[in-house]
Every structure is written in C-alpha cells, then in structure tokens.
Design an enzyme around this catalytic site. Structure first.
Site, short mmCIF file in Angstrom:
data_model
loop_
_atom_site.label_atom_id
_atom_site.label_comp_id
_atom_site.label_asym_id
_atom_site.label_seq_id
_atom_site.Cartn_x
_atom_site.Cartn_y
_atom_site.Cartn_z
N ASP A 133 0.78 -1.24 0.00
CA ASP A 133 0.00 0.00 0.00
C ASP A 133 0.82 1.29 0.00
O ASP A 133 0.25 2.37 0.13
CB ASP A 133 -1.01 0.01 1.15
N CYS A 187 -23.20 -5.38 4.90
CA CYS A 187 -23.33 -4.63 6.15
C CYS A 187 -24.78 -4.55 6.61
O CYS A 187 -25.04 -4.39 7.81
CB CYS A 187 -22.78 -3.21 5.99
N CYS A 190 -26.66 -2.60 9.87
CA CYS A 190 -25.74 -2.41 10.99
C CYS A 190 -24.98 -1.08 10.88
O CYS A 190 -24.50 -0.71 9.80
CB CYS A 190 -24.73 -3.56 11.03
N CYS A 197 -17.16 5.30 16.40
CA CYS A 197 -16.07 6.25 16.11
C CYS A 197 -16.02 7.35 17.18
O CYS A 197 -17.00 8.08 17.37
CB CYS A 197 -16.26 6.88 14.74
N CYS A 213 -10.17 11.55 11.71
CA CYS A 213 -9.87 10.16 12.05
C CYS A 213 -8.62 10.07 12.92
O CYS A 213 -7.58 10.65 12.60
CB CYS A 213 -9.67 9.37 10.76
N CYS A 240 -6.16 3.62 15.50
CA CYS A 240 -7.42 3.47 16.20
C CYS A 240 -8.13 2.26 15.61
O CYS A 240 -8.23 2.14 14.39
CB CYS A 240 -8.28 4.73 16.05
N CYS A 243 -13.62 1.24 15.01
CA CYS A 243 -14.59 0.89 13.96
C CYS A 243 -14.36 -0.52 13.45
O CYS A 243 -15.28 -1.17 12.95
CB CYS A 243 -14.56 1.92 12.83
#
Length: 343
Positions: A133, A187, A190, A197, A213, A240, A243
């Site tokens: 990446d 998803c 949901c 967050c 973020c 973090c 999520c």
C-alpha cells in the site's frame, strides 16, 4: 488442455503463508477513481498531499501500468488473540493499533509478493509488477472486485471469513486470467462501526473524513491537534481500531498464523511513563522493524502526551513536566496541555 495457472498461483500463495488469493480484471472500468477524486476535492484527505499529487495514477490500475490485465489480490490475516478494545480501560497505558504491534507488514508481505510474482512470470511468460500500500494503487476496490471482501460502512475491507483483519498485497500481470466473482456488500442495517467512532469521522455510511480520524491524526498529521481530538483520543497513541473491532463479522475471524505479525508483548498496553521518556535513539531501538518507526519520536511522543493528559493519573504529571521544554514545539505544547489537564 493446459492446466489453469490460477491453481498453481493459489497453491504457491498458500505455501508462502497468504490466507487469501483471488483474481480480478485490472482493465475493466470502475467507479473507485471517481469516488477518490470526490474525496480529495472535498479536502477530506487532510495533509496527505501525496493523495492529490498521485490522484491520476490512483484513478485506475491501468493508469499505473497500461499493460495490466489481471490483478492477483493476496490477503494475510492479522487477527488479534482477543478483542483489543478493553485494553483502553487502563489509562496509564498506551493503546497501539493491532496492525502495528508486530513487524512492519510492508516488509513481511513484500518479499513474499516478489517471490510469488517471479514464479507467476516464469509460469505464464508474462510481465508482473508488485504492490503493497505504499504504491498509488487502490487495493481495497480491487479486493472487492476479486471477491476477498467488501468495503464496509467504515470504508475498510471487510471479509466474511477474516472480519476486518486482513493485510493486502497486489500483483498486476499482463497475463489474462479468469477473474473470480466480486463480493457484494453485507453490512445490512448495521451501524456499529459508525456509532463507535470517537470523533465522528464518518459524514455518512461508506464515507470517511480523514481529518477527523484518529488513525490519520496519530500517524499522518504532524502538527498540534485541536482540543476536541486531544480529549477524544483517550489512550490511543498509534492508530485506532474502534470501527474495526466492533464489527459483528469479526466473530468468524481467527487469530493470525504468521508469527511476524502477531503482537510483541512490549507493544500491548505499554506504560505511558516509559514511552514519554524515549529519546530518538531509544525510540528507534524500541520500534525496530515496526511500522511505528516511520512517524518518528516527536510525533509519537506528542501522541503519548495527549494520552497522559487523558489518563487522570497524577503520577504521570512528572513525565509531562519533563517535556515542557522539549526542542520540538509540538511536543512542548502537548506536554503543557497534559500538565494542565493533570493539574
């Protein structure tokens, strides 16, 4: 009739330790480039100027290499041993994102991708290129097109078999290989990731504002933070996972098999007082082979000081006081904030 080269590629990928290997067209049109352009136009990329300067090359896999016909998308599971979020209850310790607790995944994956790419080139006689990446290639849309998973409402790749915990790598090849079926979105109704967050970084489902973020703020952003984010970070000092960790699909995830991406003991709930005392040499030694090393001592200690300010632990006030005259003005500012919070 010649054997399907995909069988050989999947076997070799498994032998190299990859947990998923699927195929997608690299040449067909897609809408991911347009979505990325809107993201950048809205300024939601924050200080990540490289996203703007490489926007054209990111727009489509063939913008990176016009000879690409197939994308081979590889996944490496880095699932944690247990739900990591309760660790944040210890406010005198720092919270490091699960992905960064072992060796740098770029280095873990890159060598294996190169080995596999060489084997593919020898087998097919076609040119190949390898991407982790750090290159301007959008792996998550490719992974969805290849059927590894889908981009959830938190915009991260989500898998029915690995939950949220997959590192991705891509091999582009000029070989025209049959694609796998893409994955749909699962998803449903949901909203667990959006609700979890701590900074409300999602303007809408499937949209992220990186400027809010905590992963962006702790890793990519070098300046002093606004007050609201300093408080919201709690004990999070690198990345973090909120999520990701709350997603119900994680109930199907397994612990990582690859030893190099498993958590080092000293990076699970490290003591904030020890981290605040790090100078540059000690920082580099502690985070040798870790992705954390790339942000440097000053940015990391800034994060630690915000966590100290949120700790409610008077014993940590001395650690912050010792850094109020730090040569780095952002570190000194964070130290002054922490001292005031604990005062």
């Amino acid at each position: 009739m010649a054997a399907d080269p995909r069988i050989f590629i999947r076997e070799r990928a498994g032998a190299l330790g990859f947990d998923a290997c699927r195929f997608a067209s690299a040449a067909e049109p897609w809408s991911a480039g347009e979505r990325l352009a809107h993201f950048v136009e809205a300024g939601r990329h924050g200080d990540m100027g490289w996203m703007e300067t490489t926007l054209e090359r990111r727009a489509h896999p063939t913008a990176m290499w016009d000879g690409a016909k197939t994308a081979i998308v590889l996944g490496l599971n880095y699932g944690p041993e247990h739900d990591p979020l309760p660790e944040m209850n210890d406010r005198s310790a720092g919270y490091i994102s699960v992905y960064a607790r072992g060796d740098d995944y770029h280095e873990v994956i890159k060598g294996r991708l190169k080995t596999l790419a060489g084997q593919i080139a020898a087998r097919t006689g076609e040119e190949v290129k390898v991407f982790v990446d750090t290159a301007p290639l959008m792996e998550k849309p490719l992974a969805q097109r290849a059927g590894l998973g889908w981009q959830g409402k938190h915009t991260n790749l989500l898998s029915r078999t690995h939950g949220n915990w997959l590192f991705l790598g891509v091999i582009l090849t000029a070989a025209d290989l049959e694609p796998d079926a893409p994955e749909g979105e699962h998803c449903g109704t949901c909203t667990a990731c959006l609700d979890a967050c701590p900074t409300q970084a999602f303007p809408a489902p499937f949209q992220l504002d990186a400027r809010r973020c905590l992963s962006y703020l702790t890793i990519e952003f070098g300046g002093a933070w606004p007050e609201e984010f300093r408080v919201a970070t709690g004990s999070r000092i690198y990345g973090c996972d909120d999520c990701l960790a709350v997603c119900p699909w994680n109930k199907f995830a397994a612990e990582a098999r690859e030893a190099r991406v498993q958590a080092r003991d000293n990076l699970v709930s490290p003591r904030l007082a020890d981290l605040a005392a790090l100078d540059d040499a000690a920082f580099r030694a502690l985070f040798s082979k870790s992705p954390i090393k790339r942000i440097g001592r000053n940015r990391f200690v800034r994060n630690v000081l915000y966590a100290i300010g949120n700790s409610g632990d008077p014993a940590l006030r001395a650690s912050a006081l010792a850094l109020m005259d730090d040569p780095d003005p952002v570190v000194a500012d964070a130290a002054g904030w922490a001292v005031a919070r604990l005062g």
